[in-house]
Design an enzyme around this catalytic site. Structure first.
Site, PDB file in Angstrom:
ATOM      1  CG  HIS A  72      -2.099  -0.974   1.019  1.00 16.19           C
ATOM      2  ND1 HIS A  72      -3.127  -0.628   1.645  1.00 16.19           N
ATOM      3  CD2 HIS A  72      -2.474  -1.885   0.294  1.00 16.19           C
ATOM      4  CE1 HIS A  72      -4.091  -1.686   1.266  1.00 16.19           C
ATOM      5  NE2 HIS A  72      -3.653  -2.356   0.655  1.00 16.19           N
ATOM      6  CE1 TYR A 201      -6.349   3.806  11.006  1.00 20.76           C
ATOM      7  CE2 TYR A 201      -5.723   3.933   8.422  1.00 20.76           C
ATOM      8  CZ  TYR A 201      -5.656   3.558   9.913  1.00 20.76           C
ATOM      9  OH  TYR A 201      -4.419   2.344   9.991  1.00 20.76           O
ATOM     10  N   PRO A 293      -4.635   0.339  18.657  1.00 21.39           N
ATOM     11  CG  PRO A 293      -6.372  -0.983  17.740  1.00 21.39           C
ATOM     12  CD  PRO A 293      -5.986  -0.201  18.989  1.00 21.39           C
ATOM     13  CE  LYS A 297       3.344   3.741  13.598  1.00 18.87           C
ATOM     14  NZ  LYS A 297       3.722   3.316  12.125  1.00 18.87           N
ATOM     15  CE1 TYR A 385      -1.411   3.977   9.177  1.00 23.50           C
ATOM     16  CE2 TYR A 385      -0.403   2.964   7.249  1.00 23.50           C
ATOM     17  CZ  TYR A 385      -1.411   3.189   8.093  1.00 23.50           C
ATOM     18  OH  TYR A 385      -2.361   2.026   8.037  1.00 23.50           O
TER      19      TYR A 385
END
Length: 394
Positions: A72, A201, A293, A297, A385
């Site tokens: 991704h 998200y 979550p 991580k 990220y």
């Protein structure tokens, strides 16, 4: 029994450490209280940072991940009915993440360990480390009704938040830093195509939602729910209806629903213990730290702990550099606290808190707007990220 490194816990952290040590010619034995089938039945995270991908390749267990994993290059933020793309690759100089389920990582590591004949003992009980502050530590356990003593040089505690490793350290030695969040994540796994080719998200006035995936035909979705919620109260129909409500209209219209094959509620907490070492006992992964979550991580932090301890132990056995082990906590915690901050920030920005007043909500709205509407802000999100580089051990 005698080994060089005794590893407690056959989750991905313990298995990965064991495989790296074995490849380096360092003998190790893994002890696991559950059966192998139980370990494989755990449904967990699936977003791997570049550092963990590279570590799995170093361990020689990346063939299936490289063939089946989904690279991704970005992810989507859905803010009410607005979608913002976070271009991970473009904002970080080419870094990406890999979507490959933790269950599959564990399966690959178990198969690799079995192939080389390394020792993993499943279904052991009464595991207890001893002599951690001496030069001759050992672990006792019961296997098939027999009491066994495993002598070793070092002990790696990879047995999770509820495991015996951390509990074996005197309570007055450890400092605990913790925040428990007033909500959990209701997760559903379904054999349906993902609603989007990247993770989404979603922030909504009714609460957070996440659209994730395991493959091109298997999806993982989450909803923020109150901490006291019961999974039995959520039928598939209710879950899909609520998820559609929290997604932008364009995504909701293309969501493919179907029967769930797994459904559970996970509480959210931030948790760190310091130090992560007691004599010759080292804590790794969930035994030492938990992150919500939201920032993807947890598994990746465990991998960075593994990398740190492996590289230190390799220098111990090849160069006699036992002095490096004194820095284990220091090195790990630098990365852990940065990841804790990012996970806390993502959680705070994207969830609805039941006790939040109007002022706090407007501040959160403004902060999130600054980050997503600023190139510098989006770069900060992207850099965190994809994950920070592992620290060199010299």
């Amino acid at each position: 029994m005698r080994t060089q490194v005794a590893i407690i816990g056959a989750g991905p952290a313990g298995l990965l450490l064991g495989q790296l040590l074995h490849n380096a010619g360092i003998d190790n034995v893994i002890l696991e209280r559950q059966s192998g089938d139980y370990v494989l039945g755990r449904i967990r995270a699936g977003v791997l940072e570049q550092g963990m991908v590279d570590l799995l390749r170093q361990a020689g267990v990346s063939q299936r991940m490289d063939a089946e994993g989904l690279v991704h290059t970005g992810f989507e933020l859905a803010l009410d009915d607005r979608q913002v793309h976070i271009d991970l690759k473009g904002l970080t100089g080419g870094k990406t993440v890999m979507v490959y389920g933790q269950t599959e990582v564990t399966r690959d590591l178990m198969a690799a360990r079995e192939a080389v004949g390394a020792h993993t003992l499943y279904s052991v009980s009464n595991v207890q480390p001893h002599g951690m502050k001496t030069d001759a530590p050992y672990v006792t356990f019961d296997k098939e009704g027999e009491s066994v003593r495993l002598d070793c040089d070092y002990i790696a505690g990879c047995d999770g938040f509820h495991g015996v490793a951390r509990q074996s350290i005197p309570s007055d030695v450890l400092k605990i830093f913790e925040r428990v969040y007033p909500f959990g994540w209701l997760g559903v796994l379904a054999d349906t195509p993902p609603v989007h080719d990247e993770l989404v998200y979603a922030r909504h006035e009714r609460g957070f939602a996440l659209c994730s995936q395991r493959s091109a035909s298997r999806s993982r979705y989450y909803l923020q729910v109150p901490a006291e919620e019961k999974v039995e109260d959520w039928s598939d129909q209710r879950f899909w209806a609520e998820l559609k409500t929290r997604l932008p209209k364009a995504l909701a219209e293309q969501l493919v629903t179907g029967p769930s094959i797994e459904k559970s509620i996970a509480p959210l907490r931030s948790f760190v213990v310091e130090p992560m070492q007691y004599g010759r006992l080292f804590l790794l992964g969930d035994a030492a730290h938990i992150v919500p979550p939201t920032g993807a991580k947890g598994l990746n932090l465990a991998a960075s702990d593994v990398s740190t301890l492996f590289n230190m132990l390799r220098k111990v056995y090849t160069e006699g550099r036992t002095d490096l082990l004194e820095r284990y906590s220091e090195v790990c915690l630098r990365r852990i606290w940065k990841a804790e901050r990012f996970s806390w920030w993502m959680t705070s920005m994207l969830h609805r808190f039941p006790d939040s007043d109007g002022f706090s909500q407007r501040i959160a709205d403004s902060e999130l707007a600054y980050f997503v509407d600023s190139a510098a802000g989006r770069t900060t999100i992207a850099e965190n990220y994809v994950g920070l580089p592992y620290e060199a051990i010299e």
